[in-house]
Design a protein around this motif. Structure first.
Motif, PDB file in Angstrom:
ATOM      1  N   LEU A 136      18.759  16.668  24.883  1.00 15.84           N
ATOM      2  CA  LEU A 136      18.097  16.283  26.132  1.00 15.84           C
ATOM      3  C   LEU A 136      19.010  16.433  27.341  1.00 15.84           C
ATOM      4  CD1 LEU A 136      15.977  13.167  25.080  1.00 15.84           C
ATOM      5  CD2 LEU A 136      15.200  15.501  25.523  1.00 15.84           C
ATOM      6  N   ASP A 137      20.307  16.164  27.180  1.00 13.01           N
ATOM      7  CA  ASP A 137      21.240  16.332  28.302  1.00 13.01           C
ATOM      8  C   ASP A 137      21.201  17.763  28.830  1.00 13.01           C
ATOM      9  OD1 ASP A 137      22.197  13.712  28.165  1.00 13.01           O
ATOM     10  OD2 ASP A 137      23.713  14.227  26.669  1.00 13.01           O
ATOM     11  N   THR A 138      21.286  18.710  27.914  1.00 13.62           N
ATOM     12  CA  THR A 138      21.298  20.114  28.319  1.00 13.62           C
ATOM     13  C   THR A 138      19.955  20.542  28.895  1.00 13.62           C
ATOM     14  OG1 THR A 138      22.846  20.511  26.502  1.00 13.62           O
ATOM     15  CG2 THR A 138      21.895  22.445  27.559  1.00 13.62           C
ATOM     16  N   VAL A 139      18.859  20.108  28.264  1.00 12.15           N
ATOM     17  CA  VAL A 139      17.530  20.473  28.755  1.00 12.15           C
ATOM     18  C   VAL A 139      17.306  19.919  30.155  1.00 12.15           C
ATOM     19  CG1 VAL A 139      15.062  20.126  28.402  1.00 12.15           C
ATOM     20  CG2 VAL A 139      16.515  20.729  26.468  1.00 12.15           C
ATOM     21  N   ARG A 140      17.759  18.687  30.411  1.00 11.10           N
ATOM     22  CA  ARG A 140      17.599  18.102  31.763  1.00 11.10           C
ATOM     23  C   ARG A 140      18.313  18.945  32.805  1.00 11.10           C
ATOM     24  NH1 ARG A 140      19.058  13.092  29.121  1.00 11.10           N
ATOM     25  NH2 ARG A 140      17.196  11.858  28.620  1.00 11.10           N
TER      26      ARG A 140
ATOM     27  N   ILE B 159      25.958  25.401  33.260  1.00 14.13           N
ATOM     28  CA  ILE B 159      24.878  24.412  33.228  1.00 14.13           C
ATOM     29  C   ILE B 159      24.128  24.399  31.894  1.00 14.13           C
ATOM     30  CG2 ILE B 159      22.632  23.839  34.261  1.00 14.13           C
ATOM     31  CD1 ILE B 159      23.910  24.793  36.953  1.00 14.13           C
ATOM     32  N   PRO B 160      23.789  25.563  31.295  1.00 12.84           N
ATOM     33  CA  PRO B 160      23.047  25.531  30.031  1.00 12.84           C
ATOM     34  C   PRO B 160      23.927  25.304  28.799  1.00 12.84           C
ATOM     35  CG  PRO B 160      22.590  27.532  31.316  1.00 12.84           C
ATOM     36  CD  PRO B 160      23.837  26.919  31.835  1.00 12.84           C
ATOM     37  N   ALA B 161      25.244  25.128  28.996  1.00 12.72           N
ATOM     38  CA  ALA B 161      26.140  25.011  27.850  1.00 12.72           C
ATOM     39  C   ALA B 161      25.860  23.724  27.070  1.00 12.72           C
ATOM     40  CB  ALA B 161      27.593  25.034  28.318  1.00 12.72           C
ATOM     41  N   PHE B 162      26.003  23.810  25.760  1.00  7.34           N
ATOM     42  CA  PHE B 162      25.797  22.667  24.861  1.00  7.34           C
ATOM     43  C   PHE B 162      27.157  22.309  24.281  1.00  7.34           C
ATOM     44  CE2 PHE B 162      24.391  20.917  20.657  1.00  7.34           C
ATOM     45  CZ  PHE B 162      23.716  19.814  21.154  1.00  7.34           C
ATOM     46  N   ILE B 163      27.885  21.443  24.999  1.00  9.40           N
ATOM     47  CA  ILE B 163      29.287  21.207  24.669  1.00  9.40           C
ATOM     48  C   ILE B 163      29.619  19.723  24.767  1.00  9.40           C
ATOM     49  CG2 ILE B 163      30.183  23.472  25.329  1.00  9.40           C
ATOM     50  CD1 ILE B 163      30.741  22.417  28.096  1.00  9.40           C
ATOM     51  N   GLY B 164      30.805  19.374  24.293  1.00 12.32           N
ATOM     52  CA  GLY B 164      31.283  18.001  24.407  1.00 12.32           C
ATOM     53  C   GLY B 164      30.360  17.004  23.736  1.00 12.32           C
TER      54      GLY B 164
ATOM     55  N   SER C  85      25.087  28.156  24.210  1.00 11.32           N
ATOM     56  CA  SER C  85      23.953  27.242  24.284  1.00 11.32           C
ATOM     57  C   SER C  85      23.032  27.452  23.091  1.00 11.32           C
ATOM     58  CB  SER C  85      23.180  27.496  25.588  1.00 11.32           C
ATOM     59  OG  SER C  85      21.969  26.780  25.646  1.00 11.32           O
ATOM     60  N   PHE C  86      22.192  26.457  22.829  1.00 10.16           N
ATOM     61  CA  PHE C  86      21.162  26.634  21.804  1.00 10.16           C
ATOM     62  C   PHE C  86      20.151  27.693  22.221  1.00 10.16           C
ATOM     63  CE2 PHE C  86      20.019  23.024  24.499  1.00 10.16           C
ATOM     64  CZ  PHE C  86      18.772  23.400  24.978  1.00 10.16           C
ATOM     65  N   LEU C  87      20.165  28.092  23.499  1.00  8.73           N
ATOM     66  CA  LEU C  87      19.260  29.127  23.984  1.00  8.73           C
ATOM     67  C   LEU C  87      19.780  30.541  23.711  1.00  8.73           C
ATOM     68  CD1 LEU C  87      18.133  27.645  27.421  1.00  8.73           C
ATOM     69  CD2 LEU C  87      16.815  27.765  25.306  1.00  8.73           C
ATOM     70  N   ASP C  88      20.998  30.675  23.196  1.00  9.92           N
ATOM     71  CA  ASP C  88      21.549  32.010  22.933  1.00  9.92           C
ATOM     72  C   ASP C  88      20.664  32.798  21.974  1.00  9.92           C
ATOM     73  OD1 ASP C  88      23.701  31.354  24.542  1.00  9.92           O
ATOM     74  OD2 ASP C  88      24.988  30.789  22.858  1.00  9.92           O
ATOM     75  N   ILE C  89      20.196  32.126  20.903  1.00 11.07           N
ATOM     76  CA  ILE C  89      19.347  32.813  19.926  1.00 11.07           C
ATOM     77  C   ILE C  89      18.066  33.292  20.584  1.00 11.07           C
ATOM     78  CG2 ILE C  89      17.995  32.520  17.809  1.00 11.07           C
ATOM     79  CD1 ILE C  89      20.077  30.550  16.831  1.00 11.07           C
TER      80      ILE C  89
END
Length: 302
Positions: free
Chosen positions: A240-244, A230-235, A114-118
């Motif tokens: 906004l999709d991931t944040v929602r 759920i927090p994955a940023f994929i596909g 996810s972009f939250l990893d950092i």
């Protein structure tokens, strides 16, 4: 300096020509699991307000902190990262398996979900991560990325790799922690990619120690080995999709597991394989009771 021009369209959504080594992941919408519990609209609105309020004080304080000594800047980044995750409703659990915690990091290598990893890693080890240049143009996350000194990279361009490697070497020589996601792109978290060895050369060239880190998310009271996607940023996800999904899910936790520091040696491929085995190895058994003081649970979400 690396070109940090922001590309407005994610390369996953364009037909731009790519080189043969362009990182790709098979993960997509089918990997996203349903949350065990969800928030209502009122609770989501409160979370949005909490994020706005957190960003509201982080930005001006962060600007002032830039002139302070490095230890104080690093402490601020850790506090800022924890505060942002807490505002999103994500609890943070740190599992530090280093025998000598706090003795420096050098090159930080981690799986990428996810972009939250950092942000999650910054709660323990603030590092200058190599990440796609578009990240620096995102709202909220982009501002924090710039504060963390993210090194932008256009993944479509192999010619930019020597410049990125040079910046990493400069950072390591300056005693900065420098981070990289060796998979090269995001995966769902239940599966992962191979660690590409190219950027490990920065540790080989400088003799810097390497800190392997695993970042995993879980939802509800599930076991630590039950990864939530759920927090994955994929596909075809956009920001906004991931944040929602994150805002709508109750009881999200991110676990940051830090493994023992690795000596770089002289072979970047062997080093990459060694770190890959640690990051994706079996989930360790819970520490013995005598070691529990090394596992810090930072529950920031109410």
């Amino acid at each position: 300096m690396t070109d940090t021009t922001v590309t407005p369209i994610d390369p996953r959504h364009t037909d731009t020509a790519r080189h043969a080594w362009f990182p790709s992941s098979p993960c997509g919408a089918g990997c996203i699991t349903d949350p065990p519990t969800t928030r209502g609209r009122g609770a989501i609105a409160l979370r949005v307000a909490a994020v706005a309020a957190t960003v509201g004080w982080l930005v001006p304080v962060g600007a002032m902190v830039q002139v302070l000594p490095r230890p104080l800047r690093r402490r601020f980044i850790r506090v800022a990262a924890r505060s942002l995750l807490g505002a999103l409703g994500i609890a943070v659990e740190i599992d530090d398996r280093r025998p000598f915690a706090g003795r420096g990091a050098g090159l930080v290598v981690a799986n990428h979900t996810s972009f939250l990893d950092i942000v999650a890693i910054a709660t323990v080890v603030p590092a200058r991560f190599v990440a796609k240049s578009e990240l620096q143009g995102w709202p909220v996350i982009g501002g924090l990325a710039r504060r963390l000194g993210v090194i932008g990279i256009h993944r479509e361009s192999l010619r930019q790799l020597p410049s990125v490697l040079e910046q990493m070497v400069e950072g390591l020589h300056a005693d900065d922690a420098v981070g990289v996601f060796p998979e090269g792109t995001t995966w769902c978290g239940r599966s992962g990619g191979r660690f590409r060895p190219a950027l490990f050369q920065s540790a080989v060239d400088t003799g810097a120690s390497v800190l392997p880190v695993h970042v995993g998310f879980r939802a509800g009271d599930r076991d630590i080995s039950d990864i939530s996607t759920i927090p994955a940023f994929i596909g075809d996800d956009d920001l906004l999709d991931t944040v929602r999904r994150i805002l709508a899910t109750r009881d999200l936790t991110v676990c940051v597991r830090l493994h023992e520091l690795q000596f770089p040696g002289t072979d970047r491929r062997e080093l990459a394989q060694r770190c890959e085995r640690l990051v994706f190895g079996p989930v360790p058994l819970p520490p013995a009771a005598a070691d529990l003081e090394r596992v810090h649970a930072l529950t920031l979400a109410g």
